[in-house]
Design an enzyme around this catalytic site. Structure first.
Site, PDB file in Angstrom:
ATOM      1  N   THR A 192      34.830  45.077  48.335  1.00  0.00           N
ATOM      2  CA  THR A 192      33.943  45.895  47.490  1.00  0.00           C
ATOM      3  C   THR A 192      32.480  45.569  47.755  1.00  0.00           C
ATOM      4  OG1 THR A 192      35.631  46.086  45.776  1.00  0.00           O
ATOM      5  CG2 THR A 192      33.364  46.478  45.100  1.00  0.00           C
ATOM      6  N   SER A 245      38.348  42.282  40.772  1.00  0.00           N
ATOM      7  CA  SER A 245      39.319  42.968  41.626  1.00  0.00           C
ATOM      8  C   SER A 245      39.330  44.469  41.353  1.00  0.00           C
ATOM      9  CB  SER A 245      40.710  42.391  41.361  1.00  0.00           C
ATOM     10  OG  SER A 245      41.678  43.049  42.142  1.00  0.00           O
ATOM     11  N   GLY A 258      43.103  45.404  47.755  1.00  0.00           N
ATOM     12  CA  GLY A 258      43.640  44.614  48.852  1.00  0.00           C
ATOM     13  C   GLY A 258      45.095  44.266  48.652  1.00  0.00           C
ATOM     14  N   GLU A 260      48.181  42.222  47.812  1.00  0.00           N
ATOM     15  CA  GLU A 260      48.233  41.175  46.787  1.00  0.00           C
ATOM     16  C   GLU A 260      49.668  40.778  46.450  1.00  0.00           C
ATOM     17  OE1 GLU A 260      45.966  42.936  43.647  1.00  0.00           O
ATOM     18  OE2 GLU A 260      47.665  44.046  42.822  1.00  0.00           O
TER      19      GLU A 260
END
Length: 1105
Positions: A119, A167, A391, A393
């Protein structure tokens, strides 16, 4: 780290240490250990960026780095990749320039696991493009929206997880649209799969979306009262995970940024209020609890219904009814009827949570739509897409959301493999290029396991189970597991376990818990809840639920899984239409601390990202390839034969251009339709040659235009000056047609004089003059004229302190332009003039008096709006300064008499209170400057009109070294003339109920500390085994570099001092630089070559070798 003497420094930057290699294609050994070691060495020295050819590797530093300012923007703008250390700005600049040059859409795919810095990387790219692209107020408004969309969407779509404090719990593809001139004038955001389940539940140690905490921490007193805001632990949706604060997040400050972002995007104040009202309404919905009442659900405390009903504009009793019962359609014998079914506690909780999730998700979609409306454009010409997506995970418990997130990452990995490993190698074969295939693990087998239709993959089986599912419960999830065991159990990348299943992803094995899979995939919002929201008194909330409930539903409802599969494939198709760029983000640790390096974790990422294979393909392959036609269009300017278009066979045209820059035969290959160039350096040679050609043409145009303007300006200045003296004063024969230079002292090289002026104060005129005192003794002064003041600077010996005895510059007089009373001059051709001021006058002599007088007259008129008074007479009076001591303390005046004598040099005869000046006759008073000197010459002037500057000024033992600046020759003449003078000439809200203590105690008691086992490096699984099987020994470093061709011997010189170019055709250099001498000239300006650039330089600054 070693001693300081062992460090190497980057050639482009002063005192910038170079750690490891900037581009890992240059590694001597190609294996995972060597890659990890190089990344570690750079990371520990605060270098977070590294290249693999055009691919950027970025490591999360977990701290703010110092190299993202204006200086770096300027440094990377328009620069070739090799010119500066690796940086995300270099990739962003390459995207922007390629878009403008090739007129093709670009995209950047940012991939990596959760917490790797994707990000932040996306923000830096958008920020750089915003800074370097031009545009007016409308374009600036679009840029502001692009940048402000980040904090707004992060507030509603990002959250703290055990892996990452910020996140992204949604994916976004941000397209920035550009005009044909390269200005951003529109854009569009496509968002994917918001993890809305986080609103109602999450893992221990994690938070819900940031906006809930921002509202509670940042709300004003009025908002707290209206929205029922109290402490964080009051809300059931927030207190279940036991995590409220995050170390590096300031929720109160971020709330203000979120509100500001809404304002910039153009969301009206009343809509902003309603958005926050829904956020608060969701929190209050979570506090509605249920109890068993005869096998059915009943609201535990009706007080908790009041606030959500008030905030959502709905009837309290109707809310209670819809949460505890549901209307169901029943068909019997061709007839259908609706019946009300009372829900149990589990079903009631599910209904409440479904409403909360739907409200948050629809507000999020409305915000995305608002941003898109603010950037809407009729048509797009060019665009740059930035993909910032959740992403890969792995958590302790992985559910449906993790399954979808990891599937999208699997697809992105497939794009990378397809375009950088598979497609590249296939292209070489198609084009007939000599090539030895490099093996790699292709994760298409994993993508097919998840999304395939025939044979059915996991998503197809899940959709089939959901189509026959009738109730909420565990039965459907168990059916799913049974079907998976039957249909895909033999797949090498799939295993089952008692509560779920395991997929061997490219990034490792992940165990998915099947509980809730079917419910979340079905993603159905019951019609009762839609009707409830459509009954709201608030129009904004009604608009969020636009469904037409009277329309018959045909076919299967769209499931969340099929939606994300379609979005992922649409995204892949969009990306395939653009020229892709890649950023591979690596997470160095799970502690989220700087300089903490977990070797095993980084090595695992290096392996599954396929960096080694990427290096091998890039090293053995070709850095650049272009279709013949595009190559010819880009480099046509290099030769006369190819400009403006090549006539003949395209392949032969390409070969002609490559030979024109003397590119070695082993550096390129010509395929069937494309040219392939091996090393980036060879491509940069072409680019530099092209730039030099354009630069040369631009300089020729600039030089001609500047010459024209200068000629026009000089004619105007001379005529203005001439008009001041016309019919009033005789003129000197050699001054009437000369050029006006302005700065005869070389002020750019005179910091000792510059310090007396204001910062950035413009200099109109600067020259050395003679100032006569009351006894008519001549003293040298530096006269400087600026738009505001006139300075007379002299020199004095320091009388005390450490510099005692040394000579230093001092301001002897500073006169503001508006305070000048007038000027007096004689009618003869002499250089004397008297500057009249209120306090006292100054008698001065200047060779360039006409230029000075004309500039002074212009500035005086600008400051005072009136003409400068000027007197012409042969007997002039000088008012003296009053002294406080001595025989001259009375002030008084002196007289200067001018008379016709002999010769061009004035002869001075001082007496007690009078100075007699005699000089021979000059040109008649009505003489005007001639224009014949300004006729354009047949051949352009090659050398600067000013004299070549001498070496820089310096002080030695208090004395000033003589300089050879613009006035050098003139000063010499002046000094010679002075000796001929006589010896006498010797500076309405409801009540907020108290939280149930037993409920809170129950909630607190049930809190579980987060299990951090999931943070360990995952088992590589079948994908890892495949990678090992194709893990052949790396090829060697290729052929040794050929011996460089001997350079032709040319005369050279070494720079004694640094020199900054004063014009576009001059060379800049540093002390000790070696310059090739191309041509020597008697003017003092030699032609030379330095670092590939040819230009003029002063011979006084160098010493011939």
């Amino acid at each position: 780290m070693g001693s300081k003497g062992q460090y190497r420094y980057h050639w482009q930057s002063h005192n910038v240490k170079q750690s490891g290699v900037d581009d890992m294609v240059l590694l001597t050994k190609i294996n995972e250990d060597a890659i990890v070691e190089n990344l570690k060495k750079r990371y520990m020295d605060d270098y977070i960026f590294t290249y693999i050819g055009p691919v950027l590797i970025s490591i999360n530093p977990f701290k703010q780095m110092p190299y993202f300012g204006e200086k770096e923007v300027e440094m990377y703008q328009g620069a070739a990749q090799y010119e500066n250390p690796p940086h995300i700005y270099a990739l962003a600049d390459s995207m922007y320039r390629n878009m403008m040059i090739d007129r093709e859409h670009q995209c950047v795919i940012i991939s990596g696991e959760s917490g790797a810095g994707k990000t932040v990387a996306a923000k830096y790219i958008m920020s750089y493009i915003s800074r370097v692209s031009g545009g007016g107020p409308k374009v600036q408004h679009v840029k502001d929206i692009i940048l402000q969309s980040n904090p707004l969407l992060e507030a509603f779509g990002n959250a703290k997880t055990v892996r990452n404090n910020n996140s992204s719990r949604f994916g976004k593809y941000f397209e920035i649209w550009f005009s044909s001139g390269g200005e951003p004038d529109g854009g569009k955001i496509s968002n994917f799969l918001l993890e809305k389940s986080r609103v109602v539940m999450r893992n221990p140690g994690e938070r819900s979306f940031h906006i809930f905490y921002q509202l509670i921490e940042g709300a004003s007193e009025d908002q707290r009262s209206t929205l029922g805001i109290t402490s964080l632990d009051y809300y059931s949706y927030l207190n279940q995970s036991g995590s409220y604060k995050v170390d590096d997040i300031n929720d109160k400050k971020d709330f203000q940024e979120t509100i500001h972002a809404m304002n910039v995007i153009g969301i009206r104040p009343e809509d902003r209020t309603l958005v926050l009202q829904i956020v608060a309404g969701v929190l209050h919905l979570g506090n509605i609890n249920f109890k068993e009442a005869g096998n059915y659900a009943a609201v535990e405390n009706n007080e908790f219904l009041a606030f959500p009903a008030f905030l959502l504009g709905i009837d309290q009793n109707r809310l209670k009814e819809k949460l505890t019962s549901r209307k169901m359609d029943s068909k019997w014998g061709g007839k259908s009827e609706s019946i009300d079914v009372t829900l149990n506690v589990e079903q009631a909780c599910y209904t409440r949570d479904a409403l909360s999730k739907a409200l948050h998700a629809r507000v999020f979609d409305w915000l995305v739509e608002s941003i898109n409306k603010a950037m809407v454009k009729d048509h797009q010409e060019l665009n740059i897409g930035v993909l910032d997506i959740y992403g890969f995970e792995i958590f302790q418990k992985n559910g449906f959301e993790q399954f979808c997130i990891n599937f999208v990452n699997e697809k992105l990995q497939q794009i990378f493999i397809e375009l950088t490993l598979k497609a590249e190698q296939e292209e070489y074969v198609q084009e007939g290029i000599r090539w030895t295939p490099i093996e790699y693990f292709n994760n298409k087998i994993v993508c097919d396991l998840i999304e395939s239709k025939n044979p059915p993959g996991i998503m197809s089986i899940l959709d089939d189970v959901c189509a026959t599912m009738h109730a909420v419960g565990e039965g459907a999830d168990q059916t799913l597991l049974q079907k998976l065991r039957v249909q895909v159990n033999t797949h090498e990348h799939f295993n089952s376990w008692n509560q779920g299943f395991i997929i061997h992803h490219y990034a490792g094995k992940v165990s998915y818990d099947a509980e809730g899979f079917c419910e979340r995939n079905r993603d159905v919002l019951f019609t009762d809840l839609i009707e409830l929201m459509q009954s709201s008194e608030i129009r904004f909330i009604r608009a969020l639920f636009p469904e037409n409930l009277t329309q018959d539903k045909k076919g299967r409802p769209t499931t969340a899984g099929s939606k994300i599969k379609k979005q992922a494939n649409d995204l892949v198709n969009t990306l395939m239409k653009c020229t892709p760029h890649y950023i591979r983000c690596i997470k160095p640790n799970e502690t989220k601390k700087p300089k903490d390096w977990e070797e095993g974790r980084v090595k695992h990422q290096v392996e599954y990202l396929g960096l080694k294979e990427n290096i091998r393909v890039r090293r053995a392959g070709y850095a650049y390839r272009r279709v013949f036609r595009k190559f010819l269009n880009r480099y046509a300017i290099l030769t006369r034969e190819s400009w403006p278009t090549w006539r003949g066979d395209e392949k032969q045209g390409v070969l002609h251009l490559l030979r024109s820059v003397n590119m070695d035969q082993d550096q390129f290959q010509l395929g069937r339709t494309k040219v392939f160039i091996k090393a980036p350096e060879s491509l940069f040679l072409l680019e530099e040659t092209r730039e030099r050609k354009f630069d040369g043409f631009a300089r020729t145009i600039q030089r001609a235009w500047r010459k024209y303007l200068a000629r026009k300006k000089y004619v105007q200045m001379r005529e203005e000056a001439s008009d001041l003296l016309l019919n009033k004063k005789e003129r000197r024969r050699h001054s009437i047609n000369r050029n006006f230079v302005g700065d005869y002292l070389g002020m750019d090289d005179r910091p000792e004089l510059r310090r007396f002026l204001a910062k950035r104060e413009k200099i109109d005129f600067a020259d050395k003059v003679t100032k006569y005192d009351r006894r008519f003794k001549g003293i040298k002064r530096d006269l400087i004229l600026t738009p505001k003041c006139l300075y007379l600077i002299g020199r004095e010996k320091v009388k005390q302190g450490p510099e005692k005895g040394q000579v230093t510059e001092v301001v002897k007089r500073k006169i503001e332009i508006e305070k000048i009373l007038g000027l007096s001059l004689s009618t003869l051709q002499d250089d004397f003039f008297i500057l009249h001021e209120q306090e006292y006058d100054s008698l001065l002599e200047s060779t360039f008096k006409t230029e000075l007088v004309s500039l002074l007259a212009r500035r005086f008129e600008e400051r005072t709006q009136r003409k400068l008074p000027m007197k012409f007479a042969n007997t002039l009076e000088v008012k003296l300064k009053k002294e406080s001591w001595g025989p001259w303390s009375g002030g008084g005046s002196r007289q200067v008499q001018f008379m016709v004598g002999q010769g061009e040099v004035a002869m001075l005869r001082p007496s007690n209170k009078m100075l007699q000046v005699s000089i021979g006759p000059g040109l008649p008073r009505n003489t005007r400057p001639s224009k014949k000197n300004f006729a354009p010459s047949k051949f352009p002037q090659r050398y600067p009109s000013r004299a070549a500057p001498g070496p820089p000024v310096s002080h030695q033992n208090g004395g000033l070294k003589t300089t050879n600046h613009a006035a050098g020759q003139r000063n010499a003449t002046y000094a010679q003339n002075s000796t001929q003078r006589l010896q006498a000439n010797s500076t309405s809200r409801p009540f907020l109920p108290a939280a149930l203590s037993n409920m809170q105690a129950k909630e607190r008691g049930s809190r579980v500390q987060p299990n951090l086992e999931c943070l360990r490096v995952p088992d590589q699984g079948a994908a890892g085994a495949h990678r090992q099987s194709v893990n052949r020994p790396a090829p060697g470093g290729g052929r040794p570099k050929p011996t460089p061709k001997p350079k032709p011997q040319v005369p050279q010189c070494r720079a004694l001092y640094a020199y900054d170019a004063q014009d576009t055709d001059e060379l800049s250099f540093n002390a000790d630089d070696i310059i090739d001498i191309i041509k020597e000239d008697v003017s003092g300006w030699w032609t030379g070559r330095l670092r590939g650039k040819q230009g003029l330089f002063p011979n006084n600054y160098v010493n011939k070798i």
